[in-house]
Each structure stands twice: as structure tokens, then as C-alpha cells.
Design a protein around this motif. Structure first.
Motif, PDB file in Angstrom:
ATOM      1  N   ALA A 449      19.815   4.264   7.614  1.00 19.78           N
ATOM      2  CA  ALA A 449      19.259   4.144   6.270  1.00 19.78           C
ATOM      3  C   ALA A 449      17.733   4.134   6.306  1.00 19.78           C
ATOM      4  O   ALA A 449      17.067   4.767   5.480  1.00 19.78           O
ATOM      5  N   ALA A 450      17.167   3.417   7.288  1.00 17.91           N
ATOM      6  CA  ALA A 450      15.707   3.389   7.414  1.00 17.91           C
ATOM      7  C   ALA A 450      15.158   4.768   7.758  1.00 17.91           C
ATOM      8  O   ALA A 450      14.136   5.204   7.217  1.00 17.91           O
ATOM      9  N   ALA A 451      15.848   5.472   8.646  1.00 21.24           N
ATOM     10  CA  ALA A 451      15.379   6.785   9.082  1.00 21.24           C
ATOM     11  C   ALA A 451      15.416   7.809   7.954  1.00 21.24           C
ATOM     12  O   ALA A 451      14.680   8.807   7.998  1.00 21.24           O
ATOM     13  N   CYS A 452      16.264   7.595   6.949  1.00 21.21           N
ATOM     14  CA  CYS A 452      16.391   8.547   5.838  1.00 21.21           C
ATOM     15  C   CYS A 452      15.286   8.382   4.801  1.00 21.21           C
ATOM     16  O   CYS A 452      15.232   9.162   3.840  1.00 21.21           O
ATOM     17  N   VAL A 453      14.430   7.392   4.955  1.00 20.84           N
ATOM     18  CA  VAL A 453      13.352   7.145   3.996  1.00 20.84           C
ATOM     19  C   VAL A 453      12.036   7.694   4.545  1.00 20.84           C
ATOM     20  O   VAL A 453      11.536   7.243   5.571  1.00 20.84           O
ATOM     21  N   ARG A 454      11.493   8.697   3.852  1.00 17.12           N
ATOM     22  CA  ARG A 454      10.138   9.148   4.169  1.00 17.12           C
ATOM     23  C   ARG A 454       9.172   8.237   3.411  1.00 17.12           C
ATOM     24  O   ARG A 454       9.369   7.979   2.215  1.00 17.12           O
ATOM     25  N   TRP A 455       8.122   7.779   4.082  1.00 18.41           N
ATOM     26  CA  TRP A 455       7.278   6.791   3.436  1.00 18.41           C
ATOM     27  C   TRP A 455       5.808   7.145   3.582  1.00 18.41           C
ATOM     28  O   TRP A 455       5.397   7.887   4.471  1.00 18.41           O
ATOM     29  N   GLY A 456       5.052   6.617   2.665  1.00 24.55           N
ATOM     30  CA  GLY A 456       3.602   6.806   2.697  1.00 24.55           C
ATOM     31  C   GLY A 456       2.915   5.621   2.049  1.00 24.55           C
ATOM     32  O   GLY A 456       3.569   4.687   1.554  1.00 24.55           O
ATOM     33  N   SER A 457       1.589   5.653   2.020  1.00 25.38           N
ATOM     34  CA  SER A 457       0.849   4.526   1.452  1.00 25.38           C
ATOM     35  C   SER A 457      -0.518   4.996   0.968  1.00 25.38           C
ATOM     36  O   SER A 457      -1.048   6.023   1.411  1.00 25.38           O
ATOM     37  N   LEU A 458      -1.064   4.238   0.036  1.00 27.28           N
ATOM     38  CA  LEU A 458      -2.410   4.460  -0.488  1.00 27.28           C
ATOM     39  C   LEU A 458      -3.279   3.276  -0.107  1.00 27.28           C
ATOM     40  O   LEU A 458      -2.860   2.115  -0.233  1.00 27.28           O
ATOM     41  N   ARG A 459      -4.495   3.574   0.324  1.00 35.61           N
ATOM     42  CA  ARG A 459      -5.428   2.496   0.644  1.00 35.61           C
ATOM     43  C   ARG A 459      -6.848   3.040   0.567  1.00 35.61           C
ATOM     44  O   ARG A 459      -7.065   4.252   0.529  1.00 35.61           O
ATOM     45  N   TYR A 460      -7.830   2.136   0.582  1.00 31.13           N
ATOM     46  CA  TYR A 460      -9.231   2.534   0.630  1.00 31.13           C
ATOM     47  C   TYR A 460      -9.707   2.528   2.087  1.00 31.13           C
ATOM     48  O   TYR A 460      -9.314   1.657   2.878  1.00 31.13           O
ATOM     49  N   ALA A 461     -10.541   3.502   2.440  1.00 34.27           N
ATOM     50  CA  ALA A 461     -11.139   3.509   3.777  1.00 34.27           C
ATOM     51  C   ALA A 461     -12.187   2.413   3.858  1.00 34.27           C
ATOM     52  O   ALA A 461     -13.001   2.254   2.941  1.00 34.27           O
ATOM     53  N   ASN A 462     -12.154   1.642   4.927  1.00 36.79           N
ATOM     54  CA  ASN A 462     -13.144   0.572   5.087  1.00 36.79           C
ATOM     55  C   ASN A 462     -14.215   0.918   6.108  1.00 36.79           C
ATOM     56  O   ASN A 462     -15.105   0.111   6.371  1.00 36.79           O
ATOM     57  N   GLU A 463     -14.134   2.114   6.704  1.00 33.92           N
ATOM     58  CA  GLU A 463     -15.156   2.554   7.644  1.00 33.92           C
ATOM     59  C   GLU A 463     -15.111   4.070   7.770  1.00 33.92           C
ATOM     60  O   GLU A 463     -14.157   4.721   7.352  1.00 33.92           O
ATOM     61  N   ARG A 464     -16.141   4.622   8.325  1.00 33.07           N
ATOM     62  CA  ARG A 464     -16.184   6.063   8.575  1.00 33.07           C
ATOM     63  C   ARG A 464     -15.285   6.379   9.767  1.00 33.07           C
ATOM     64  O   ARG A 464     -15.362   5.715  10.799  1.00 33.07           O
ATOM     65  N   ALA A 465     -14.412   7.382   9.608  1.00 30.17           N
ATOM     66  CA  ALA A 465     -13.462   7.680  10.674  1.00 30.17           C
ATOM     67  C   ALA A 465     -13.062   9.150  10.619  1.00 30.17           C
ATOM     68  O   ALA A 465     -13.081   9.790   9.558  1.00 30.17           O
ATOM     69  N   LEU A 466     -12.674   9.677  11.774  1.00 30.59           N
ATOM     70  CA  LEU A 466     -12.180  11.044  11.880  1.00 30.59           C
ATOM     71  C   LEU A 466     -10.663  11.024  11.778  1.00 30.59           C
ATOM     72  O   LEU A 466      -9.989  10.279  12.495  1.00 30.59           O
ATOM     73  N   THR A 467     -10.112  11.812  10.858  1.00 33.60           N
ATOM     74  CA  THR A 467      -8.674  11.874  10.663  1.00 33.60           C
ATOM     75  C   THR A 467      -8.197  13.305  10.882  1.00 33.60           C
ATOM     76  O   THR A 467      -8.991  14.215  11.119  1.00 33.60           O
ATOM     77  N   TRP A 468      -6.868  13.510  10.736  1.00 35.22           N
ATOM     78  CA  TRP A 468      -6.295  14.847  10.896  1.00 35.22           C
ATOM     79  C   TRP A 468      -6.801  15.814   9.831  1.00 35.22           C
ATOM     80  O   TRP A 468      -6.787  17.031  10.036  1.00 35.22           O
ATOM     81  N   VAL A 469      -7.226  15.276   8.686  1.00 37.89           N
ATOM     82  CA  VAL A 469      -7.644  16.163   7.589  1.00 37.89           C
ATOM     83  C   VAL A 469      -9.138  16.068   7.324  1.00 37.89           C
ATOM     84  O   VAL A 469      -9.615  16.474   6.259  1.00 37.89           O
ATOM     85  N   GLY A 470      -9.892  15.566   8.272  1.00 39.54           N
ATOM     86  CA  GLY A 470     -11.345  15.510   8.123  1.00 39.54           C
ATOM     87  C   GLY A 470     -11.871  14.104   8.279  1.00 39.54           C
ATOM     88  O   GLY A 470     -11.152  13.171   8.649  1.00 39.54           O
ATOM     89  N   THR A 471     -13.152  13.945   7.981  1.00 42.52           N
ATOM     90  CA  THR A 471     -13.825  12.657   8.132  1.00 42.52           C
ATOM     91  C   THR A 471     -13.833  11.919   6.806  1.00 42.52           C
ATOM     92  O   THR A 471     -14.198  12.476   5.766  1.00 42.52           O
ATOM     93  N   CYS A 472     -13.417  10.668   6.839  1.00 43.59           N
ATOM     94  CA  CYS A 472     -13.458   9.834   5.635  1.00 43.59           C
ATOM     95  C   CYS A 472     -14.661   8.898   5.713  1.00 43.59           C
ATOM     96  O   CYS A 472     -15.134   8.543   6.795  1.00 43.59           O
ATOM     97  N   GLU A 473     -15.149   8.518   4.533  1.00 44.60           N
ATOM     98  CA  GLU A 473     -16.273   7.603   4.423  1.00 44.60           C
ATOM     99  C   GLU A 473     -15.792   6.292   3.797  1.00 44.60           C
ATOM    100  O   GLU A 473     -14.775   6.270   3.088  1.00 44.60           O
ATOM    101  N   PRO A 474     -16.495   5.187   4.036  1.00 43.79           N
ATOM    102  CA  PRO A 474     -16.097   3.915   3.409  1.00 43.79           C
ATOM    103  C   PRO A 474     -15.968   4.063   1.901  1.00 43.79           C
ATOM    104  O   PRO A 474     -16.828   4.649   1.236  1.00 43.79           O
TER     105      PRO A 474
END
Length: 557
Positions: A449-474
Motif C-alpha cells: 500500500a505504501a509503495a503504491c503512493v507517489r508522494w511529493g512536498s512543497l517547501r521554501y528553500a532555506n539556502e542556496r543549493a544545486l538541484t537536479w533542475v538548477g540552482t535554488c536561492e533562499p
């Protein structure tokens, strides 16, 4: 029933599909029996589970209607690829390699005749033996080799049919299975046949049913002597780490034969039950039992890029789990002392609202805001149940989970950590919890049942970081699919809408929104309106979770 053979006494794609269908049903029926025989190489009572999960993955890969026009070669190739991707445990790896041997032997064939089938069995045995560093007599390998020999012997006869080959292979496997008790001391001491060998025989008997219309009933022949009850060993918590055992599995990519050979040598030095099988696109599946899982992973990193790392801790008390009973047909039921609950579910949850949701479903809750390895261990020890299912919900690392599980099992606890990486997965898992089921079956259903749930989340970036889709800023709004950032936006609603579209690209019927303590007013309403416009077929459920980690957590089923 009637034989399902194709024209001219051959096995076609339809017959192979039916074989796997019958095999899945048979393993489901006899899983508990196979689990109860599991004393080698590790008495962890999961061989039946692993074979079933692996065959289910193989069956899922071919898909489509059973009466479709796929050739025998097409079906066999799909089975091999599906089993490789979903192989679970030592027995699962061996089954996947056997299916690869079958597929390679009949590549390009529309239908399979008697000699083709015998050659396929022979190639399966050869590939399985080659994948193992130290193939042991008295195991599934011996049973497979005997099946191949029986098939080859009969196929050499002038008038041999596919039915003759299928029956001969299964009969030879049954004889070899009876001999396993005399070939391995651990089997002789327990008075049982090899668990993996029985699982293989179940599948061979299903092939007999496909070719002849009748499945042999060997259950009475296979029942070994009752296994003696072994008194549990008392172990000091300060005992050395080499008294614990781990199963480590992972996939290796971007490698080559030379580095894989070096990896095998490294793993042979670290532990046993080493199996390395090749898959498609230059990928290898690796399995080892060892006392140092970190070293096993490091050895893999030296060979190439790793994915799907899976570490299971058997722990010192795992040898007791289900091992005091003789071979059974249904899952054993253990009597609990008066006043002791049969099973408890412990969930690690952040947020007052989310905690109330889990408590309403009967789970004990440990708040994630204050979690530590010590606190989780003490919470498990405080439960009145010996059987404990833990929903970590992403609050702990894999290393911490392994450490806590090993320590808890030393306290005479049967602890299973379920693969819930988020609170929404934990809720889906808890929804199918059934305390009346056997623990292993309940854990399997909850994990599915857990494996059948695709999940995601929303949050604010708290620091500058490199991600798979580019660089995020605070201050940027981030959308995560699982643990990976897939959306970076300046506006939170825009990020949420984009994240929903990405997660729903693979389909879905229900979106669950768990609202965090710091979510801005109107966020949920605006995202719900977006779903109503873009995905009107989707149902939406909103809970006030109150978690501090995510502004919003999303689950798609």
C-alpha cells in the motif's frame, strides 16, 4: 483442466503466460509453508515471500491479455527482465537468473518444443551456477540442476513430447528435493527439505499443469520430520558486531566485466551467499550476506554507480522467528501472554493533526520533532507487544533503522520497519493494516500500500543549493517528488501546481493533501481549483497535518 499447449505439441506465449499465472497463485497458497522451511543460508523465514515477490514482478512486466499474440520468446524475455528488476533476496536472485537462462535459450522462437524446453532448463542451471560464488549442494541450485538433467535425458528420446519433458523435469526435481535433507547438515538437523528447492518444484509442477492439464500433489511426500524447538540463546547487548548478519542488495551500473569480477572477489572476502547476475543495459544485480553492510556498499561503489540499495538486518534473534515449528501449510499463530497485545503499529509522525490521524487508526505515535535513535528504541521497548510494525515515515535514515531494529530484536522483539518514506505513505499503509492476519502477510500488504503512493512536498528553500533542475536561492518555492527537487519557482502556488502536474503525469485517482503548520492561507484552495481545471477526474482529500517539515505533503494513489 485441459492442456494449454500450442499447436503441434509446443509451448507458445499464451502457455508461458498461464504458467506464470499459475505459479503466482501457487506461491501465494504455499508461501507460509515455504517460509517455515527456511533455515539456509539464513533462517529468516522469507524465502516464500521473496520467490512470490520476484515472480509477481516478472508477471507484471509482460502485462496485457493472456490470450495476446506475444511469442514464447517475447514472454520469456519480459519475464526475465521483470524478475531482474524486482528480485528479492537470495532465492529471488536465483529465480531471476533462471528465467534469464530460459529466455536466452529460446530467444527468437515463436513456440518451444521438447528439445527447446530441455535446452532452456539446461541453460538456466548453467547461468544460475555461474552467478553464485559458492553454489552449495542441497539447495535450489541442486534441484534446478536435477530438473535440467531429467529434462535433457527424456528429450534425447526420439518420440519425447513437451509433456514428457515437463513431467521428467518436475519428477527429477522432486527426487532431488527429498535428497536435500541429507546434503546439508542444517537441513538434516531441522528435519526439512530446502525452502528454495520447494519453491522451484512448485513452479515446475505448475508447468506440468500447463502441459498435461493436471498439477501433481506432492505435499505429503515433501513434509519433513518435525523440527526441534531450539531454546533461544541469551546474548549480551555488548556482543561483537560479527554476531549480526545483514543481507545487502543493490544494482550496479556503468561498470564492466573486470570490475564486476573484482567486486565478486571483494564480496567473497566480506561474506557469503554472493550472487551477481547481469541484466539489460550493462546493469548487474548484486546480493551478499555479510557482517559489514557498509563495506559491501563501498565495494559496490568501487565497481560502478549504485542504485536501489537494500540492507536487511537479520539480527541475532531472527533465527527464532518462526523456526520452532515444523513445516506448515498456513501461517503459524503464536499465543501471547495474558495482557500482551498480539501486534502493535508504531508510527513516527510530525504535527498534531497528523498524529491524531494515526492514533485514530489504532497506531501508537512517536513525535518526529523529538525523534532520536534512543527515543525510538525506548518507544519500541515500552510497547506491550512482541510483534511491532514500525512506520518511520521518512524521519530516520536507513542506517538508523537498521541499528534500532537490531537492538530491539535483542530484547526479544520481532520488529519490522515498513518502507514508508512519507506521512502520506504511512497513512495509506495503516489503512490496510489487519491485526487478524499473520504478521508477515500484514507487513507485506502494508508495504504494498505504501509503495503504491507517489508522494511529493512543497517547501521554501532555506539556502542556496544545486538541484537536479538548477540552482535554488533562499526563499524559492521548491516542489519535491519523493526526495528530489523537480520544481523551482518564485511563487508557491505555481510550484504546487507544477508539482501536481508532474506527479499526476503517470495517472492517479486520489490526491491526499497534508497541510503543514506554516502553509499560507489559500494555498490548498488554489491548488484544489487547479486540479479541478486540469484534472477534473481526480478526487481530493485534505487533512490538517500541522507538520513543520513541509508546507504541504502530497500523496497520489
Amino acid at each position: 483442466m485441459e492442456s494449454l499447449l500450442g499447436a503441434e505439441d509446443t509451448v507458445d506465449g499464451r502457455a508461458l503466460r498461464r504458467w506464470v499465472e499459475f505459479g503466482v497463485e501457487a506461491l501465494e497458497q504455499r508461501r507460509a509453508e515455504i517460509n517455515s522451511l527456511n533455515v539456509f543460508p539464513v533462517p529468516d523465514g522469507d524465502t516464500g515471500n521473496n520467490l512470490l515477490i520476484t515472480l509477481q514482478a516478472a508477471a507484471a512486466r509482460i502485462g496485457g491479455p493472456v490470450d495476446g499474440a506475444l511469442t514464447a520468446s517475447d514472454v520469456a524475455e519480459g519475464l526475465a527482465r521483470g524478475a531482474f528488476a524486482g528480485a528479492r533476496g537470495n532465492s529471488g536472485i536465483i529465480l531471476a537468473q533462471a528465467l534469464r537462462g530460459l529466455a536466452d535459450a529460446i530467444a527468437g522462437l515463436t513456440t518451444v518444443g521438447a528439445r527447446d524446453l530441455a535446452a532452456a532448463f539446461s541453460n538456466a542451471a548453467t547461468l544460475v551456477t555461474g552467478a553464485l560464488s559458492a553454489p552449495a549442494k542441497g539447495t535450489i541450485v541442486s534441484v534446478l540442476e536435477a530438473a535440467a538433467d531429467g529434462a535433457t535425458r527424456v528429450a534425447s528420446e526420439t518420440d519425447a513430447t513437451v509433456c514428457d519433458v515437463a513431467v521428467a523435469s518436475a519428477d527429477a526435481a522432486a527426487d532431488a528435493l527429498q535428497r536435500t535433507t541429507t546434503q546439508l547438515d542444517v537441513l538434516a538437523e531441522a528435519g526439512v527439505v530446502d525452502a528454495g528447492g520447494l519453491g522451484l518444484l512448485v513452479l515446475l509442477d505448475c508447468l506440468v499443469e500447463v502441459t498435461t492439464g493436471t498439477r501433481p500433489d506432492r505435499r505429503m511426500v515433501l513434509a519433513g520430520a518435525s523440527r526441534p524447538v531450539v531454546e533461544p540463546e541469551i546474548v549480551d547487548e555488548r556482543s561483537d558486531s560479527d554476531q549480526q548478519e545483514y543481507e545487502v542488495m543493490y544494482l550496479v551500473g556503468n561498470s564492466d566485466d573486470a570490475r564486476i569480477d573484482a567486486l565478486r572477489s571483494s564480496l567473497d572476502a566480506l561474506g557469503d551467499s554472493v550472487a551477481i547476475v547481469a541484466g539489460e543495459s550493462g546493469c548487474w544485480s548484486v546480493h551478499v550476506h555479510c557482517c559489514d553492510p557498509g563495506a559491501a556498499v563501498e565495494a559496490g561503489l568501487a565497481a560502478g554507480s549504485l542504485s536501489r540499495i537494500d540492507i536487511t538486518c537479520f539480527a541475532l534473534e531472527s533465527a527464532r522467528r518462526g523456526c520452532g515449528d515444523g513445516p506448515v501449510v498456513s501461517a503459524p499463530v503464536r499465543a501471547e501472554p495474558a495482557g500482551e497485545q498480539s501486534r502493535a503499529v508504531l508510527a513516527v509522525v510530525g504535527g498534531e493533526g497528523a498524529a491524531e490521524l494515526f492514533e485514530a487508526e489504532g497506531a501508537r505515535v512517536l513525535r518526529a520533532e523529538e525523534i532520536s535513535v534512543h527515543e525510538l528504541l525506548e518507544a519500541i521497548r515500552a510497547l506491550p507487544s512482541r510483534d511491532v510494525l514500525v512506520l518511520p515515515n521518512g524521519a530516520l535514515s536507513a542506517q538508523d533503522v537498521v541499528a534500532v531494529g537490531a537492538r530491539a530484536r535483542r530484547d526479544d522483539r520481532d520488529v519490522m520497519f515498513l518502507p514508508s518514506s512519507s506521512v502520506v505513505q504511512g497513512l495509506a499503509s495503516l489503512a490496510v493494516h489487519d491485526p487478524m492476519r499473520a504478521t508477515v502477510d500484514d507487513a507485506f500488504a502494508m508495504s504494498e500500500a505504501a509503495a503504491c503512493v507517489r508522494w511529493g512536498s512543497l517547501r521554501y528553500a532555506n539556502e542556496r543549493a544545486l538541484t537536479w533542475v538548477g540552482t535554488c536561492e533562499p526563499g524559492d518555492s521548491l516542489g519535491l517528488a519523493g526526495h528530489d527537487v523537480v520544481v523551482i519557482e518564485h511563487d508557491l502556488v505555481t510550484a504546487g501546481a507544477s508539482l501536481l502536474d508532474r506527479i499526476l503525469a503517470a495517472g492517479g485517482e486520489l490526491v491526499t493533501m497534508l497541510v503543514g503548520a506554516d502553509a499560507p492561507d489559500g494555498l490548498v484552495e488554489q491548488l484544489a481549483a487547479h486540479l479541478d481545471r486540469r484534472h477534473p477526474e481526480i478526487d481530493v482529500v485534505v487533512y490538517q497535518g500541522g507538520q513543520g517539515s513541509d508546507l504541504l505533503q502530497l500523496g497520489v494513489e
